[in-house]
Design a protein around this motif. Sequence first.
Motif, PDB file in Angstrom:
ATOM      1  N   VAL A   1      44.901   9.875  19.055  1.00  0.00           N
ATOM      2  CA  VAL A   1      44.858   9.198  20.283  1.00  0.00           C
ATOM      3  C   VAL A   1      43.959   9.455  21.042  1.00  0.00           C
ATOM      4  CG1 VAL A   1      46.424   8.664  22.205  1.00  0.00           C
ATOM      5  CG2 VAL A   1      47.563   8.789  20.139  1.00  0.00           C
ATOM      6  N   ASN A   2      42.924   9.034  21.747  1.00  0.00           N
ATOM      7  CA  ASN A   2      42.052   9.005  22.359  1.00  0.00           C
ATOM      8  C   ASN A   2      41.483   7.865  23.237  1.00  0.00           C
ATOM      9  OD1 ASN A   2      40.095   7.436  20.866  1.00  0.00           O
ATOM     10  ND2 ASN A   2      40.168   9.185  19.050  1.00  0.00           N
ATOM     11  N   GLU A   3      40.350   8.090  23.906  1.00  0.00           N
ATOM     12  CA  GLU A   3      39.831   7.009  24.967  1.00  0.00           C
ATOM     13  C   GLU A   3      39.578   5.560  24.102  1.00  0.00           C
ATOM     14  OE1 GLU A   3      36.263   9.271  23.804  1.00  0.00           O
ATOM     15  OE2 GLU A   3      38.214   9.691  24.208  1.00  0.00           O
ATOM     16  N   ASN A   4      39.534   5.592  22.881  1.00  0.00           N
ATOM     17  CA  ASN A   4      39.370   4.589  22.031  1.00  0.00           C
ATOM     18  C   ASN A   4      40.748   3.843  21.358  1.00  0.00           C
ATOM     19  OD1 ASN A   4      36.487   4.468  22.588  1.00  0.00           O
ATOM     20  ND2 ASN A   4      36.302   5.849  20.979  1.00  0.00           N
ATOM     21  N   THR A   5      41.512   4.369  21.518  1.00  0.00           N
ATOM     22  CA  THR A   5      42.922   4.175  21.233  1.00  0.00           C
ATOM     23  C   THR A   5      43.648   2.838  21.869  1.00  0.00           C
ATOM     24  OG1 THR A   5      43.345   6.277  20.160  1.00  0.00           O
ATOM     25  CG2 THR A   5      44.978   4.546  20.378  1.00  0.00           C
ATOM     26  N   PRO A   6      43.996   1.962  21.310  1.00  0.00           N
ATOM     27  CA  PRO A   6      44.513   0.759  21.993  1.00  0.00           C
ATOM     28  C   PRO A   6      45.862   1.338  22.353  1.00  0.00           C
ATOM     29  CG  PRO A   6      43.773  -0.264  19.882  1.00  0.00           C
ATOM     30  CD  PRO A   6      43.759   1.364  20.043  1.00  0.00           C
ATOM     31  N   MET A   7      46.091   1.313  23.749  1.00  0.00           N
ATOM     32  CA  MET A   7      47.501   1.637  24.351  1.00  0.00           C
ATOM     33  C   MET A   7      48.571   0.832  24.909  1.00  0.00           C
ATOM     34  SD  MET A   7      46.666   4.922  24.199  1.00  0.00           S
ATOM     35  CE  MET A   7      47.810   5.661  25.207  1.00  0.00           C
ATOM     36  N   VAL A   8      48.288  -0.333  24.229  1.00  0.00           N
ATOM     37  CA  VAL A   8      49.477  -1.408  24.522  1.00  0.00           C
ATOM     38  C   VAL A   8      50.231  -1.660  23.137  1.00  0.00           C
ATOM     39  CG1 VAL A   8      49.829  -3.759  25.078  1.00  0.00           C
ATOM     40  CG2 VAL A   8      48.101  -2.374  26.267  1.00  0.00           C
ATOM     41  N   GLY A   9      51.387  -1.793  23.190  1.00  0.00           N
ATOM     42  CA  GLY A   9      52.394  -1.855  21.968  1.00  0.00           C
ATOM     43  C   GLY A   9      52.400  -3.215  21.505  1.00  0.00           C
ATOM     44  N   GLU A  10      53.174  -3.477  20.630  1.00  0.00           N
ATOM     45  CA  GLU A  10      53.153  -4.807  19.887  1.00  0.00           C
ATOM     46  C   GLU A  10      53.950  -5.851  21.074  1.00  0.00           C
ATOM     47  OE1 GLU A  10      56.663  -4.220  16.840  1.00  0.00           O
ATOM     48  OE2 GLU A  10      54.969  -3.298  16.378  1.00  0.00           O
ATOM     49  N   ASP A  11      55.047  -5.088  21.876  1.00  0.00           N
ATOM     50  CA  ASP A  11      55.728  -5.862  22.923  1.00  0.00           C
ATOM     51  C   ASP A  11      55.079  -6.115  24.188  1.00  0.00           C
ATOM     52  OD1 ASP A  11      55.803  -3.168  23.709  1.00  0.00           O
ATOM     53  OD2 ASP A  11      58.159  -3.096  23.667  1.00  0.00           O
TER      54      ASP A  11
END
Length: 427
Positions: free
Chosen positions: A54-64
Motif C-alpha cells: 500500500v503506497n501513494e499509488n494504491t487506489p484507496m477507494v473500495g468497491e463500495d
Amino acid sequence: MSYSEMTTAELNGLREQLLAAYEEKKGLGLNLSMARGKPSKEQLDLSMPMFSIVNENTPMVGEDGMDFRNYGVLSGIKEAKRLFAQILEVEPENIVIYGNASLNLMYDTVARAFVRGVLGSTPWCKLDKVKFLCPVPGYDRHFTICEFFGIEMINVPMDENGPDMDMVEKLVSEDPAVKGIWCVPMYSNPTGITYSDEVVKRFANLKPAAEDFRIYWDNAYCIHHLYADKQAKLLNIVDECRKAGNEDMVYEFCSTSKVTFAGAGISALAASEKNIKSIVDMMNAQIISFDKTNQLRHALFFPDMYALKAHMMKHADIMRPKFEGVLEMLDKELGDAGVASWTRPLGGYFISFDAMEGCAKKIVSMCKDAGIVMTGAGAAYPYGKDPKDSNIRIAPSFPSKDELMQACEIFVICVKIVSIEKILETR
C-alpha cells in the motif's frame, strides 16, 4: 531403562552426574526463552513486503466507494471480510473485522455481555454468579479475562478428541449460571490436539439452561499447519450450529497475529446475523472504525487462499525443524525414562509436556536458574493452579534452532534431576 526400575544407588549416581552437568550449564550465563508462542524474526520477515503493497499509488477507494483513509465502515471493509470468510468458511456478512488482536476482541465480547447482556438477556453485571467452562490444559489469556471479570472458572478435562463432552453437556444443561466455554479447537493451546467431528457436533447440539450461553471458539491456529501432507481437519462449528438450530450459540474468533505481524495484524469474529448486528450496534459507541488501511494491506497481500496457504507453508518451513528437534531430543533423552509424556502436534505453536505429579514447578524453577525462561507451571489452568503440578508448555517458535536445542538440553537435564528426586522421595 525406566527410572523406576533402577536401584537407589543407580539413581543417586545418575543424579550426581546430572547435577554436575546442570551446574556446568548454569555457568554458561544463558538467557533463552521457550515461554510464549512468539513468531521468530525469520517468520516476521516473511511479511515485510506488506509495507510496500500500500503506497501513494494504491487506489484507496473500495468497491463500495468508501475511502479507506477516512472514517466509517465500522464492521470492516468488504475486501478483508472476504479474506476471513474464506479462512473460516463462512459468509462475508457473518464477519466483523476488528483491530490488531483477537484477544482484544474476546475481552470486548465478554465486557459487552457484562454491561449490556447478550441479545436482550440480563447483563451479567446484575447476576449473582457467572461461570465459564475451561478445558484444561488451556490458554492462560482466556483464564485471565475470566479472572479480571470475576467469572468463576470450572476445569473440564481434555483428551485427544477434545473436552469431556459428557461433563460439558451436564453442566451447560443444568446450570443457568454457566454462560460460556473457552475453546481452542484446532491445534489447541497447549496440547496441539484438534477436536473430533463428534465433539464439534456435540457442541453444536448443546441445550444450555442459559439463553445467553455462548461457545467462545478461538480458532487461532486454523491455518497454522506444520506439514503440507499431514494436516488436521476441523468440522465447521458455524455450519453445525446452524444445522442444529443453534446458530446464535457460537462466537468464532481468528486473527493474523501469527500470520503477518504479531501486534499489527487484523482480527475477526464470525457469528450469526443476530449476534453480528447486536455487536456492531454496541461497537458504535466504542469506536468509529478500525484501521482500514491495514485491512486493505492484508487483503492485497492475500488476494486468495492460494496466496495465504503458500505464505503459511513458509512459516511451516521455519517452524517444523524446531518442533522436530524438540521432539527428537525428548524421545532420545526421556523416551525410556518413564517419567514424562508429551504431545506431537501437527500444527500450532506449542508442545504440551506432562512431568511426574508434583514436579512441574521445580522443573521450571531450575530452568530459570539456568537461564531458560519457560511459561509458568500451572499457567495452562484457571487461577494458575495445576492440580497435579505436572503440565509445562513448551514454545519452540521464537529462539533460533541452535538456541532452542541448548534450552531443550537444559530442560531435559532439569526434568531428569527433579524426576529422580521425586522417585527417591517415595522409597
